[in-house]
Design an enzyme around this catalytic site. Structure first.
Site, short mmCIF file in Angstrom:
data_model
loop_
_atom_site.label_atom_id
_atom_site.label_comp_id
_atom_site.label_asym_id
_atom_site.label_seq_id
_atom_site.Cartn_x
_atom_site.Cartn_y
_atom_site.Cartn_z
N GLY A 73 0.86 -1.24 0.06
CA GLY A 73 -0.14 -0.03 -0.01
C GLY A 73 0.95 1.25 -0.17
O GLY A 73 0.64 2.10 -0.60
N GLN A 182 -7.57 -0.50 3.23
CA GLN A 182 -8.55 -1.26 4.55
C GLN A 182 -10.00 -1.60 4.14
O GLN A 182 -10.47 -2.49 4.64
CB GLN A 182 -8.67 -0.24 5.67
CG GLN A 182 -7.55 0.09 6.41
CD GLN A 182 -7.07 -0.90 7.33
OE1 GLN A 182 -7.79 -1.95 7.66
NE2 GLN A 182 -5.58 -1.18 7.44
N SER A 202 -3.17 -3.53 -0.55
CA SER A 202 -2.19 -4.03 0.05
C SER A 202 -2.55 -5.56 0.57
O SER A 202 -3.70 -5.86 0.91
CB SER A 202 -1.69 -3.58 1.48
OG SER A 202 -0.66 -3.96 2.16
N GLY A 203 -1.61 -6.67 0.07
CA GLY A 203 -1.93 -7.94 0.12
C GLY A 203 -2.29 -8.46 1.61
O GLY A 203 -2.96 -9.41 1.84
N HIS A 204 -1.28 -7.99 2.41
CA HIS A 204 -1.40 -8.36 3.86
C HIS A 204 -2.63 -8.29 4.60
O HIS A 204 -2.71 -8.61 5.82
CB HIS A 204 0.03 -8.25 4.59
CG HIS A 204 0.15 -6.74 4.92
ND1 HIS A 204 -0.02 -6.55 6.14
CD2 HIS A 204 0.48 -5.62 4.31
CE1 HIS A 204 0.28 -4.99 6.72
NE2 HIS A 204 0.52 -4.59 5.23
N THR A 240 12.34 -7.41 -10.64
CA THR A 240 11.77 -8.61 -11.03
C THR A 240 10.50 -9.20 -10.18
O THR A 240 10.56 -9.07 -9.04
CB THR A 240 12.72 -9.75 -10.58
OG1 THR A 240 14.25 -9.24 -11.45
CG2 THR A 240 12.53 -11.35 -10.77
N CYS A 327 1.57 1.31 11.45
CA CYS A 327 2.60 2.40 10.84
C CYS A 327 3.09 3.47 11.58
O CYS A 327 4.27 3.94 11.48
CB CYS A 327 2.21 2.67 9.45
SG CYS A 327 1.97 1.33 8.03
#
Length: 380
Positions: A73, A182, A202-204, A240, A327
């Protein structure tokens, strides 16, 4: 009371689901090829990346060509803001409109761009944590490059009127970005039929691994790259590809919506039970607009309490919660979100955020409420 482990900080991060882990494993083991490779193991990695892109596009209601994979994110927010400013500032469009309650990934990027000559306008929110779309309309000028408003706040879970704001931006031919980190796990987006120009996720936050994310860029937009190197991601985002993590993110997005409404209803019921139980304690208030809130969020403040102390006492009982944005944990300053909402000084330092997901149970909620009541007797 017997100590157990209850994870109630899902806004900070979520556990990787078994289906996501299964999707990742081949690319962490035998299928380790570089997606840019022309040989078979590389081509299989490339197929995994493009399959994930298709799954992401289907989940978000957009075209695969509009999906750019990122590291999360923060990078997506940085790219959306800085990339748009760099593309449009030469045309004289230097104003960026946002809000005072954004995530630091947005606010700190805006502070950087201000030093580069951007005209930054941060709009206030009401006591319920929501922005008035008409304030956005009033702030738009002919030199406005971008409006950026988060879809839902990370501390309070308050959902913003993004659809209405995006329509206002469309009327004025202004780009609109939303930080949906969120929101995506709980809200449906149909980007092809929305006024959203750019969206970060964001994936997590949705049971995929840390270190992966997406920036949706509507086809036809001119957004400058902020990283330089190879030709990955259509030449916009070099480096990559993290094939395993991208495969996991694609699977997580695919898993989100088959039982979306039932899952949200179950989580909301757990959250309501938790909130009602916590609010029975004297001096406890709930932060935000409960009628416009993500299903798992429960942000409370305790009059005269020290939030960090409460968190440590919860941890000793095996309960994971937070004081706000993960954060900014460790920051001695009171929450900028709660300050913007006008939370009183004798409450603002006693804030605790519980965030639930589908892995939580009624037993978890009972344990939290019983434990919290015991802690308050000791802490106050």
């Amino acid at each position: 009371m017997e100590k157990k482990f209850v994870y109630a900080d899902n806004a900070a991060t979520t556990r990787i689901s078994q289906s996501v882990l299964d999707a990742m494993m081949p690319y962490l083991t035998d299928q380790f090829g570089n997606p840019s490779g022309v040989y078979s193991i590389g081509r299989r990695a490339r197929r995994a990346v493009e399959t994930a892109r298709q799954k992401a596009a289907q989940a978000l209601g957009c075209e695969p060509s509009e999906i750019c994979f990122t590291s999360g994110g923060t990078e997506s927010d940085n790219w959306a803001l800085a990339g748009t400013y760099r593309a449009l500032a030469p045309e004289g469009k230097k104003r960026i409109i946002s809000t005072v309650i954004e995530h630091p990934a947005v606010l700190n990027t805006l502070e950087y761009l201000k030093k580069q000559g951007a005209d930054i306008v941060l709009l206030p929110v009401a006591e319920n944590g929501r922005i008035d779309p008409e304030e956005v309309r009033k702030a738009i000028t002919p030199d406005t490059a971008l409006v950026s408003v988060m879809a839902a706040n990370n501390e309070t879970g308050v959902i913003q009127p993004v659809d209405e704001i995006s329509r206002i931006c469309e009327e004025h031919e202004v780009l609109f970005h939303t930080d949906a980190v969120q929101a995506v796990p709980h809200l449906r987006f149909d980007l092809a039929h929305s006024g959203i120009s750019l969206l970060s996720l964001s994936g997590h936050k949705l049971h995929a691994p840390k270190g992966t994310g997406i920036l949706y860029i509507k086809n036809g937009l001119s957004v400058s790259q902020i990283l330089f190197g190879g030709s990955q991601e259509s030449g916009l985002r070099p480096g990559t590809e993290n094939t395993a993590a991208i495969a996991g993110l694609g699977k997580a997005l695919e898993d989100l919506f088959p039982d979306h409404e039932d899952r949200n209803a179950r989580i909301s019921a757990l959250r309501d039970k938790l909130a009602d139980g916590l609010l029975k304690n004297e001096g406890v208030i709930m932060n935000g607009d409960r009628e416009n809130m993500l299903p798992g969020h429960c942000s409370i403040s305790v009059k005269g309490a020290d939030g960090e102390k409460l968190l440590l006492m919860l941890d000793l009982k095996g309960i994971c919660a937070s004081a706000g944005s993960a954060c900014t944990s460790g920051d001695a300053e009171p929450s900028h979100v709660l300050k913007a909402m006008g939370v009183k000084n004798d409450y603002i330092n006693g804030s605790v955020r519980f965030t639930l997901d589908e892995y939580n149970t009624e037993e978890d909620v009972d344990y939290i409420t019983e434990t919290f009541a015991e802690i308050l007797k000791k802490a106050l």
